[in-house]
Design a protein around this motif. Structure first.
Motif, mmCIF file in Angstrom:
data_model
loop_
_atom_site.group_PDB
_atom_site.id
_atom_site.type_symbol
_atom_site.label_atom_id
_atom_site.label_comp_id
_atom_site.label_asym_id
_atom_site.label_seq_id
_atom_site.Cartn_x
_atom_site.Cartn_y
_atom_site.Cartn_z
ATOM 1 N N MET A 1 1.030 -1.204 0.189
ATOM 2 C CA MET A 1 0.003 -0.003 -0.230
ATOM 3 C C MET A 1 0.738 1.305 0.082
ATOM 4 O O MET A 1 1.889 1.577 0.768
ATOM 5 C CB MET A 1 -0.732 0.105 1.189
ATOM 6 C CG MET A 1 -1.665 1.247 1.399
ATOM 7 S SD MET A 1 -2.948 1.626 0.089
ATOM 8 C CE MET A 1 -3.998 0.342 0.246
ATOM 9 N N ARG A 2 0.668 1.953 -0.984
ATOM 10 C CA ARG A 2 1.396 3.332 -1.012
ATOM 11 C C ARG A 2 0.322 4.526 -1.090
ATOM 12 O O ARG A 2 -0.431 4.812 -1.687
ATOM 13 C CB ARG A 2 2.178 3.532 -2.468
ATOM 14 C CG ARG A 2 2.982 4.671 -2.615
ATOM 15 C CD ARG A 2 3.712 4.685 -3.941
ATOM 16 N NE ARG A 2 4.685 3.646 -3.857
ATOM 17 C CZ ARG A 2 5.081 3.352 -4.885
ATOM 18 N NH1 ARG A 2 4.673 3.348 -6.292
ATOM 19 N NH2 ARG A 2 6.111 2.115 -5.034
ATOM 20 N N ARG A 64 1.350 7.054 -9.046
ATOM 21 C CA ARG A 64 1.888 5.842 -8.166
ATOM 22 C C ARG A 64 1.131 5.535 -7.162
ATOM 23 O O ARG A 64 1.327 4.430 -6.469
ATOM 24 C CB ARG A 64 3.372 5.896 -7.958
ATOM 25 C CG ARG A 64 4.081 6.316 -9.289
ATOM 26 C CD ARG A 64 5.797 6.441 -8.887
ATOM 27 N NE ARG A 64 6.472 6.475 -10.186
ATOM 28 C CZ ARG A 64 7.724 6.933 -10.179
ATOM 29 N NH1 ARG A 64 8.237 7.140 -9.192
ATOM 30 N NH2 ARG A 64 8.337 6.980 -11.457
ATOM 31 N N ALA A 65 0.190 6.370 -6.577
ATOM 32 C CA ALA A 65 -0.287 6.249 -5.376
ATOM 33 C C ALA A 65 -1.501 5.346 -5.381
ATOM 34 O O ALA A 65 -2.161 5.419 -6.356
ATOM 35 C CB ALA A 65 -0.765 7.577 -4.777
ATOM 36 N N ASP A 66 -1.922 4.554 -4.204
ATOM 37 C CA ASP A 66 -2.977 3.740 -3.993
ATOM 38 C C ASP A 66 -4.042 4.739 -3.351
ATOM 39 O O ASP A 66 -5.239 4.664 -3.645
ATOM 40 C CB ASP A 66 -2.825 2.652 -3.028
ATOM 41 C CG ASP A 66 -1.968 1.604 -3.868
ATOM 42 O OD1 ASP A 66 -2.193 1.311 -4.837
ATOM 43 O OD2 ASP A 66 -0.709 1.322 -3.105
ATOM 44 N N VAL A 67 -3.520 5.630 -2.514
ATOM 45 C CA VAL A 67 -4.509 6.677 -1.538
ATOM 46 C C VAL A 67 -3.737 7.885 -1.515
ATOM 47 O O VAL A 67 -2.379 7.763 -1.487
ATOM 48 C CB VAL A 67 -4.699 6.049 -0.230
ATOM 49 C CG1 VAL A 67 -5.449 6.932 0.743
ATOM 50 C CG2 VAL A 67 -5.264 4.671 -0.331
ATOM 51 N N SER A 95 -6.120 10.861 -10.888
ATOM 52 C CA SER A 95 -5.258 9.796 -10.348
ATOM 53 C C SER A 95 -6.492 8.665 -10.094
ATOM 54 O O SER A 95 -7.709 8.806 -9.579
ATOM 55 C CB SER A 95 -4.663 10.012 -8.904
ATOM 56 O OG SER A 95 -4.199 9.051 -8.550
ATOM 57 N N SER A 96 -5.975 7.208 -10.267
ATOM 58 C CA SER A 96 -6.877 6.323 -9.877
ATOM 59 C C SER A 96 -6.816 5.779 -8.472
ATOM 60 O O SER A 96 -7.513 5.107 -7.945
ATOM 61 C CB SER A 96 -6.466 5.016 -10.398
ATOM 62 O OG SER A 96 -5.021 4.681 -10.260
ATOM 63 N N ALA A 97 -6.176 6.717 -7.686
ATOM 64 C CA ALA A 97 -5.839 6.371 -6.180
ATOM 65 C C ALA A 97 -7.268 6.965 -5.616
ATOM 66 O O ALA A 97 -7.972 7.784 -5.982
ATOM 67 C CB ALA A 97 -4.845 7.406 -5.594
ATOM 68 N N LYS A 98 -7.564 6.269 -4.439
ATOM 69 C CA LYS A 98 -8.588 6.704 -3.534
ATOM 70 C C LYS A 98 -8.214 7.974 -3.015
ATOM 71 O O LYS A 98 -6.756 8.445 -2.986
ATOM 72 C CB LYS A 98 -9.126 6.167 -2.470
ATOM 73 C CG LYS A 98 -9.345 4.599 -2.846
ATOM 74 C CD LYS A 98 -10.844 4.384 -2.528
ATOM 75 C CE LYS A 98 -11.294 2.833 -2.858
ATOM 76 N NZ LYS A 98 -12.273 2.875 -3.522
ATOM 77 N N CYS A 133 -10.322 2.002 3.329
ATOM 78 C CA CYS A 133 -9.816 1.712 1.882
ATOM 79 C C CYS A 133 -9.208 0.542 1.976
ATOM 80 O O CYS A 133 -9.195 -0.259 1.254
ATOM 81 C CB CYS A 133 -9.050 2.894 1.738
ATOM 82 S SG CYS A 133 -9.991 4.463 1.270
ATOM 83 N N GLU A 137 -9.239 -3.408 0.136
ATOM 84 C CA GLU A 137 -8.198 -4.154 -0.748
ATOM 85 C C GLU A 137 -8.379 -5.374 -0.824
ATOM 86 O O GLU A 137 -8.427 -6.286 0.138
ATOM 87 C CB GLU A 137 -6.920 -3.485 -0.217
ATOM 88 C CG GLU A 137 -6.756 -1.997 -0.660
ATOM 89 C CD GLU A 137 -6.648 -1.658 -2.217
ATOM 90 O OE1 GLU A 137 -6.049 -2.441 -2.840
ATOM 91 O OE2 GLU A 137 -7.404 -0.743 -2.439
#
Length: 137
Positions: A1-2, A64-67, A95-98, A133, A137
């Motif tokens: 998780m990033r 590059r982030a997940d959140v 971004s596709s991040a939350k 979040c 996952e």
């Protein structure tokens, strides 16, 4: 998780977020992007795994982030006294991040319907949102 944390000005909110994320789970990779070196250094001292400064760093890290976490202004061009560029706001928004955004009623952006809670409570609420979040996952 990033987790990417973006902050500007003095980096106080970002510092609190970094510390709270690391307190919750040391294994979460925390990337910090400050709109200036003061904010980046504050987040690095708080325990961020990596820190960078400026527009391009925010754009690359958002991919590059997940959140992504930060004040609501990170999705508003010219917010935070102009520290958020249109390119930065677009990168965060696209971004596709939350996104977990903290309401901060400053700099001409007022979020209605939000209680005027202390920043520490808002940070706690952000960590609860991050937990949700992670559970998805």
């Amino acid at each position: 998780m990033r987790v990417l944390i973006i902050d500007g000005q003095g980096g106080g909110l970002g510092r609190q977020l970094v510390a709270a994320v690391k307190e919750y789970d040391q294994d979460i990779e925390v990337l910090a992007v400050g709109t200036n070196s003061t904010a980046a250094n504050a987040m690095l001292r708080a325990g961020a795994d990596q820190a960078a400064t400026g527009e391009n760093s925010a754009v690359v890290a958002a991919r590059r982030a997940d959140v992504i976490m930060g004040p609501v202004g990170i999705v508003i061009a010219d917010a935070m006294l102009g520290e958020i560029t249109p390119r930065m706001a677009a990168a965060v928004g696209q971004s596709s991040a939350k996104r977990i955004l903290i309401p901060v009623n400053l700099c001409d952006n007022i979020v209605v319907g939000v209680t005027d809670a202390p920043m520490g409570k808002n940070v706690q609420n952000a960590i609860e949102a991050l937990k949700k979040c992670l559970a998805q996952e």
